[in-house]
Scaffold this active site. Structure first.
Site, PDB file in Angstrom:
ATOM      1  N   GLU A  98       0.803  -1.216   0.000  1.00  0.00           N
ATOM      2  CA  GLU A  98       0.000   0.000   0.000  1.00  0.00           C
ATOM      3  C   GLU A  98       0.840   1.271   0.000  1.00  0.00           C
ATOM      4  O   GLU A  98       0.358   2.346  -0.327  1.00  0.00           O
ATOM      5  CB  GLU A  98      -0.971   0.019   1.184  1.00  0.00           C
ATOM      6  CG  GLU A  98      -0.321  -0.025   2.561  1.00  0.00           C
ATOM      7  CD  GLU A  98       0.146  -1.422   2.920  1.00  0.00           C
ATOM      8  OE1 GLU A  98       1.127  -1.524   3.657  1.00  0.00           O
ATOM      9  OE2 GLU A  98      -0.448  -2.391   2.426  1.00  0.00           O
TER      10      GLU A  98
ATOM     11  N   ASP B 161      19.876  17.599 -32.153  1.00  0.00           N
ATOM     12  CA  ASP B 161      20.262  18.546 -33.191  1.00  0.00           C
ATOM     13  C   ASP B 161      21.698  18.978 -32.899  1.00  0.00           C
ATOM     14  O   ASP B 161      22.221  18.763 -31.809  1.00  0.00           O
ATOM     15  CB  ASP B 161      19.316  19.749 -33.169  1.00  0.00           C
ATOM     16  CG  ASP B 161      19.451  20.600 -34.420  1.00  0.00           C
ATOM     17  OD1 ASP B 161      20.201  20.198 -35.331  1.00  0.00           O
ATOM     18  OD2 ASP B 161      18.820  21.670 -34.481  1.00  0.00           O
TER      19      ASP B 161
ATOM     20  N   ASP C 164      15.144  22.337 -29.980  1.00  0.00           N
ATOM     21  CA  ASP C 164      14.567  23.584 -29.458  1.00  0.00           C
ATOM     22  C   ASP C 164      13.861  24.415 -30.521  1.00  0.00           C
ATOM     23  O   ASP C 164      13.435  25.531 -30.249  1.00  0.00           O
ATOM     24  CB  ASP C 164      15.664  24.431 -28.806  1.00  0.00           C
ATOM     25  CG  ASP C 164      16.745  24.854 -29.802  1.00  0.00           C
ATOM     26  OD1 ASP C 164      16.714  24.387 -30.956  1.00  0.00           O
ATOM     27  OD2 ASP C 164      17.614  25.659 -29.424  1.00  0.00           O
TER      28      ASP C 164
ATOM     29  N   ASP D 121      11.794  20.768 -34.723  1.00  0.00           N
ATOM     30  CA  ASP D 121      12.034  19.634 -33.829  1.00  0.00           C
ATOM     31  C   ASP D 121      10.754  19.081 -33.209  1.00  0.00           C
ATOM     32  O   ASP D 121      10.779  18.009 -32.606  1.00  0.00           O
ATOM     33  CB  ASP D 121      13.002  20.051 -32.701  1.00  0.00           C
ATOM     34  CG  ASP D 121      14.382  20.392 -33.221  1.00  0.00           C
ATOM     35  OD1 ASP D 121      14.937  19.595 -33.994  1.00  0.00           O
ATOM     36  OD2 ASP D 121      14.899  21.465 -32.859  1.00  0.00           O
TER      37      ASP D 121
ATOM     38  N   ASN E 296       6.035 -14.534   2.534  1.00  0.00           N
ATOM     39  CA  ASN E 296       4.993 -14.544   3.569  1.00  0.00           C
ATOM     40  C   ASN E 296       3.836 -15.456   3.189  1.00  0.00           C
ATOM     41  O   ASN E 296       3.236 -16.128   4.042  1.00  0.00           O
ATOM     42  CB  ASN E 296       4.485 -13.123   3.805  1.00  0.00           C
ATOM     43  CG  ASN E 296       5.481 -12.289   4.587  1.00  0.00           C
ATOM     44  OD1 ASN E 296       6.371 -12.831   5.249  1.00  0.00           O
ATOM     45  ND2 ASN E 296       5.343 -10.980   4.490  1.00  0.00           N
TER      46      ASN E 296
ATOM     47  N   ASN F 171       3.047  -4.949   9.091  1.00  0.00           N
ATOM     48  CA  ASN F 171       3.058  -4.425   7.723  1.00  0.00           C
ATOM     49  C   ASN F 171       3.348  -2.931   7.711  1.00  0.00           C
ATOM     50  O   ASN F 171       4.148  -2.431   6.912  1.00  0.00           O
ATOM     51  CB  ASN F 171       1.710  -4.718   7.058  1.00  0.00           C
ATOM     52  CG  ASN F 171       1.664  -4.285   5.610  1.00  0.00           C
ATOM     53  OD1 ASN F 171       0.954  -3.357   5.271  1.00  0.00           O
ATOM     54  ND2 ASN F 171       2.398  -4.968   4.752  1.00  0.00           N
TER      55      ASN F 171
ATOM     56  N   ASP G 184       6.620  -0.893   6.266  1.00  0.00           N
ATOM     57  CA  ASP G 184       6.466   0.210   5.307  1.00  0.00           C
ATOM     58  C   ASP G 184       7.205   1.450   5.780  1.00  0.00           C
ATOM     59  O   ASP G 184       7.867   2.133   4.990  1.00  0.00           O
ATOM     60  CB  ASP G 184       4.973   0.530   5.105  1.00  0.00           C
ATOM     61  CG  ASP G 184       4.290  -0.480   4.195  1.00  0.00           C
ATOM     62  OD1 ASP G 184       4.975  -1.044   3.325  1.00  0.00           O
ATOM     63  OD2 ASP G 184       3.089  -0.715   4.372  1.00  0.00           O
TER      64      ASP G 184
END
Length: 881
Positions: free
Chosen positions: A313, A355, A623, A627, A691, A716, A720
């Site tokens: 999550e 370029d 630029d 292009d 797990n 858990n 995290d």
């Protein structure tokens, strides 16, 4: 929103869209006086005071429809997610079992669960707030602007400050800042593909003869936000801004999502993989525990908790914060990311198409020579080039500015007083030339054209030599080409100049008038290579990025410059060659050629597509207007802050400094960011797979649940939190030496190695708890659960340091301080919880000190085996992360 409300909402959107179209259409048929009166404006423009009042009335000129990323939405998303919903459900059930239905109410478990919801939501919200703030800050570093007339003067303002009634000046390369009606046009061609899908630009006219049955976008005197000026120039008055524009009304009804990037597709593939694991796991665990233990409610809650435990999550939080951290780091290297997902593609890039001008060269074009057809200096050639560059109204490029500066230095400024512009034929990339029609004080008209040498010679029927106008026969053509090729081979960028005196006295001028020209000479420019370019190309090559030059320049200049900066020049392909090739031949060519010269915009786009077809992730750096097609085609478009609006709007990455060395630093940061995301995903996927195996085995053989739902969810959440330092972690130098792609197969392989390995040591932990600690009865289940809770949490925290590097952790590769602290704190919390009375709050029994040596031995064995498996895995697959 129910069906009826959705239907009514859709009708409202459609009505607003129709109202917008009717209002804009009405402007197209008003006289100039009527339109100005309706807008309370004049052709002289607004005053600053009027503009401020209108901004208060109409708001900023931005599209806000569909912008759902508000603080309230981020808060809602942080609080309402599957993880928190399950926690709140368990808290509700626990409240009834431990408080309402209990003779001795116990609020501790409920308080802990609600605290977990609060903490997880707070972390998610804060990280999202920081990421959003970072993205907004970066977006403000680049901005497109518009030229408007305020208080009688043309000024340059941000697009969001444009208001209805503003008079705007437009030229090639500009974006239309709002919906406008054209007051003056000169060969104004606008690309409306973003609105209409039509591939070809359409010409706009200020005096258009519109028909009542014309579609809105077919009205020739109206232009719309979201369009680009491809060529020519114009002046226009703003009719509508922001959400009141045609584009804004379309945005309200857009329901389809844009195409997903490779980054998003990669995340989706991983999410589907983890989801399939969860869907397999939940029913198996539920059925085993329900039939083996006969406790349906607790088995159901346990299975749901396992499902949440298997769901990473924090993946959105980790990814968003990692990408935001990467974007901020890249900004310190003068690389601005417009789309966070582009960071991964940037790091994945293995071919950079660029370029030449300004990237490999200094972007300081100097007019080096002005010569007749024999190559001798001739001030008359400079004078004609100066008249052409000065009187053209389109986008003045570096060549025009170099001509003007040199002419002023040579005292030619007074020459302008003797001429006035009658008309012009703007530059475009198919003709590769531009012309102006001038008249002198005696009324004599003259057409002066400058452009690419071959294109100018193609329209010239005569040459001027030694003061005489002669036919363009083979000998004179040979002399002209010989002079051009000699100086071009020396690295000068050569432009031809031609003129014609027999010009019609009236009427509009067009491309058809560019004929029977008299070729009079050349101007040559020097744009020296950048000193840093060679080192940057070498460094990019060392990091697995091949540099390919796609330029519109001639072969001679391209060869000279590319040879000096280290681009492979053993093979050169021109635009003519590309035109003759079919897709198969071009696909073979891109494998061996690093230099393409004299390319048109569409040819640049086609070459980029060929590289992609060959399996490369392609970045394109440009630029200019020419292009834009290639920037759109590339996997990651790269431009600079000084680029034309079209290029900046198309690009994913904006460089604040036009230098390949800056780009190389951005590539490294992109790979570092991607590496940290992959760390989390591989940890989550392999840990969850392990797990799953452990829980199934425990459910089969144990007479009680191996862990309670609240314990699983707490573990858990702790794991995290331990990974919250990953966005700030360092990455091994070996990893960033080459590009990496999303590889679902690689993650599956990683799972099959690391998942079962963790299960082996889970089972060892079970054995110690069962036979050594003697937690082998239903009454001692809380003690067993506490042992696995501590081992599972600490092992998942410590293995982060094993997985984060292909080397030996701490000895050969150190984590960042944030990651070290986050893992250290969580490990301490898990140990303190397990060996003190804090365990009671999670319905566990505190562990005896006897478990400490066994815990240390199992953890040491696990980490040692991980290191050994790591070496075997790398021998087989050639990489770790």
């Amino acid at each position: 929103m129910n069906y009826t409300n959705k239907k009514n909402h859709g009708k409202l959107i459609q009505k607003n869209k129709q109202d917008t179209e009717l209002k804009l259409r009405s402007y197209a048929f008003l006289t100039m006086e009527e339109m100005l009166a309706r807008l309370s404006a004049t052709q002289a423009g607004l005053t600053n005071e009027e503009a401020e009042n209108r901004q208060d009335e109409f708001g900023k000129n931005v599209i806000t429809i569909g912008n759902k990323n508000t603080a309230w939405r981020r808060l809602r998303d942080a609080v309402i997610n599957p993880f928190n919903v399950i926690l709140l459900l368990i808290a509700l059930i626990t409240y009834f079992t431990d408080v309402v239905a209990s003779s001795k109410p116990d609020y501790l478990t409920v308080i802990i669960i609600l605290s977990l919801v609060f903490l997880s939501s707070l972390v998610a919200f804060v990280q999202n707030q920081r990421s959003n703030a970072a993205a907004e800050k970066l977006s403000k570093m680049i901005s497109n602007k518009a030229d408007v007339r305020r208080d009688g003067t043309i000024i340059n303002i941000p697009l969001d400050e444009v208001v209805p009634g503003d008079i705007v000046r437009l030229s090639a390369g500009d974006m239309l800042p709002a919906d406008v009606r054209f007051l003056m046009t000169k060969d104004t061609f606008v690309a409306q593909s973003a609105l209409t899908g039509e591939s070809n630009p359409v010409e706009k006219f200020s005096d258009a003869k519109n028909k009542p049955d014309d579609g809105l976008t077919d009205l020739q005197n109206l232009g719309f936000m979201g369009s680009d000026v491809i060529s020519g120039s114009a002046a226009a008055i703003v009719l509508a801004t922001g959400n009141n524009t045609y584009f804004g009304s379309m945005a309200k009804s857009l329901s389809g999502d844009r195409a997903k990037t490779s980054f998003e597709r990669g995340v989706d593939s991983i999410s589907r993989l983890l989801l399939r694991m969860m869907l397999v796991m939940v029913p198996i665990v539920f059925l085993i525990n329900a039939f083996a233990k006969g406790e349906l409610p607790s088995s159901f809650l346990f299975a749901i908790s396992i499902a949440v435990g298997l769901t990473p999550e924090m993946l959105p939080v980790i990814m968003t914060s990692t990408l935001a951290k990467g974007a901020v780091s890249m900004s310190k290297h003068k690389v601005i990311v417009r789309t966070l997902g582009a960071i991964q593609t940037f790091g994945e890039m293995d071919v950079l198409c660029t370029d030449k001008t300004g990237t490999l060269t200094e972007d300081k074009i100097i007019l080096e020579k002005y010569m007749n057809l024999h190559g001798d200096d001739d001030a008359r050639i400079l004078r004609h080039a100066y008249l052409n560059s000065h009187f053209q109204t389109g986008l003045k490029n570096l060549i025009d500015l170099a001509i003007i500066n040199r002419a002023v230095q040579n005292g030619l400024k007074d020459t302008l007083d003797g001429y006035s512009r009658v008309d012009e034929i703007p530059f475009d990339f198919s003709r590769r030339r531009m012309s102006v029609v001038l008249t002198d004080k005696s009324g004599k008209r003259q057409l002066i054209t400058k452009g690419a040498v071959e294109e100018i010679i193609a329209i010239s029927s005569f040459v001027e030599m030694n003061g005489c106008v002669l036919p363009m026969d083979e000998e004179n053509r040979r002399i002209a080409f010989s002079t051009y090729e000699k100086h071009n081979a020396d690295g000068l960028r050569m432009i031809a100049v031609a003129q014609r005196n027999e010009v019609p006295g009236s009427g509009a001028f067009g491309v058809a008038d560019e004929r029977d020209m008299v070729l009079i000479g050349f101007v040559g420019f020097l744009d020296p290579p950048k000193e840093s370019a060679k080192a940057a190309i070498t460094t990019l090559r060392e990091h697995g990025v091949r540099t390919v030059v796609l330029t519109g320049d001639s072969e001679g200049v391209a060869l000279k410059v590319c040879g000096k900066v280290g681009v492979n020049t053993s093979r050169l392909i021109t635009g003519r060659d590309v035109e003759r090739m079919d897709d198969t031949a071009l696909l073979d060519t891109v494998n061996t050629c690093d230099l393409f010269a004299k390319l048109s915009p569409s040819q640049k786009e086609r070459v980029v597509k060929a590289f992609q077809t060959a399996g490369h992730t392609v970045g394109y750096m440009g630029d200019g207007i020419n292009d834009a097609p290639a920037l759109r085609q590339a996997d990651v478009g790269i431009s600079v802050d000084s680029a034309v609006d079209i290029a900046k709007e198309t690009a994913d990455i904006i460089l604040l400094k036009k230098d390949l060395m800056v780009l190389e630093e951005g590539v490294i940061e992109g790979r570092r960011t991607f590496g940290n995301i992959i760390k989390y995903i591989k940890m989550a996927a392999s840990g969850n797979f392990g797990n799953m195996i452990s829980v199934i085995l425990a459910s089969i053989f144990l007479p009680f649940l191996p862990m309670l739902p609240v314990q699983i969810l707490t573990q858990n959440l702790l794991c995290d939190f331990s990974q919250m330092g990953i966005p700030f972690d360092s990455v091994d130098k070996e990893y960033i030496k080459k590009p990496h792609k999303w590889e679902t197969h690689s993650i599956k392989s990683f799972m099959t190695y690391m998942g079962p390995l963790s299960s082996v040591f889970d089972i060892l932990c079970f054995a110690v708890m069962w036979w050594v600690i003697r937690a082998n009865t239903a009454q001692l289940a809380p003690l067993f659960q506490c042992g696995w809770f501590v081992f599972g949490t600490v092992s998942q925290v410590l293995v982060i340091h094993m997985i984060r590097t292909a080397k030996i952790p701490f000895l050969q590769s150190n984590p960042s301080m944030p990651l070290f602290l986050s893992t250290f704190i969580v490990a301490v919390v898990a140990l303190v919880t397990g060996f003190t009375d804090f365990a009671i709050g999670l319905d566990m029994h505190r562990l005896p000190l006897l478990f400490i040596p066994w815990l240390a031995v199992i953890l040491a064995g696990y980490l040692l085996c991980v290191q050994l498996v790591k070496k075997r895995y790398m021998r087989r697959y050639g990489e770790w992360m």
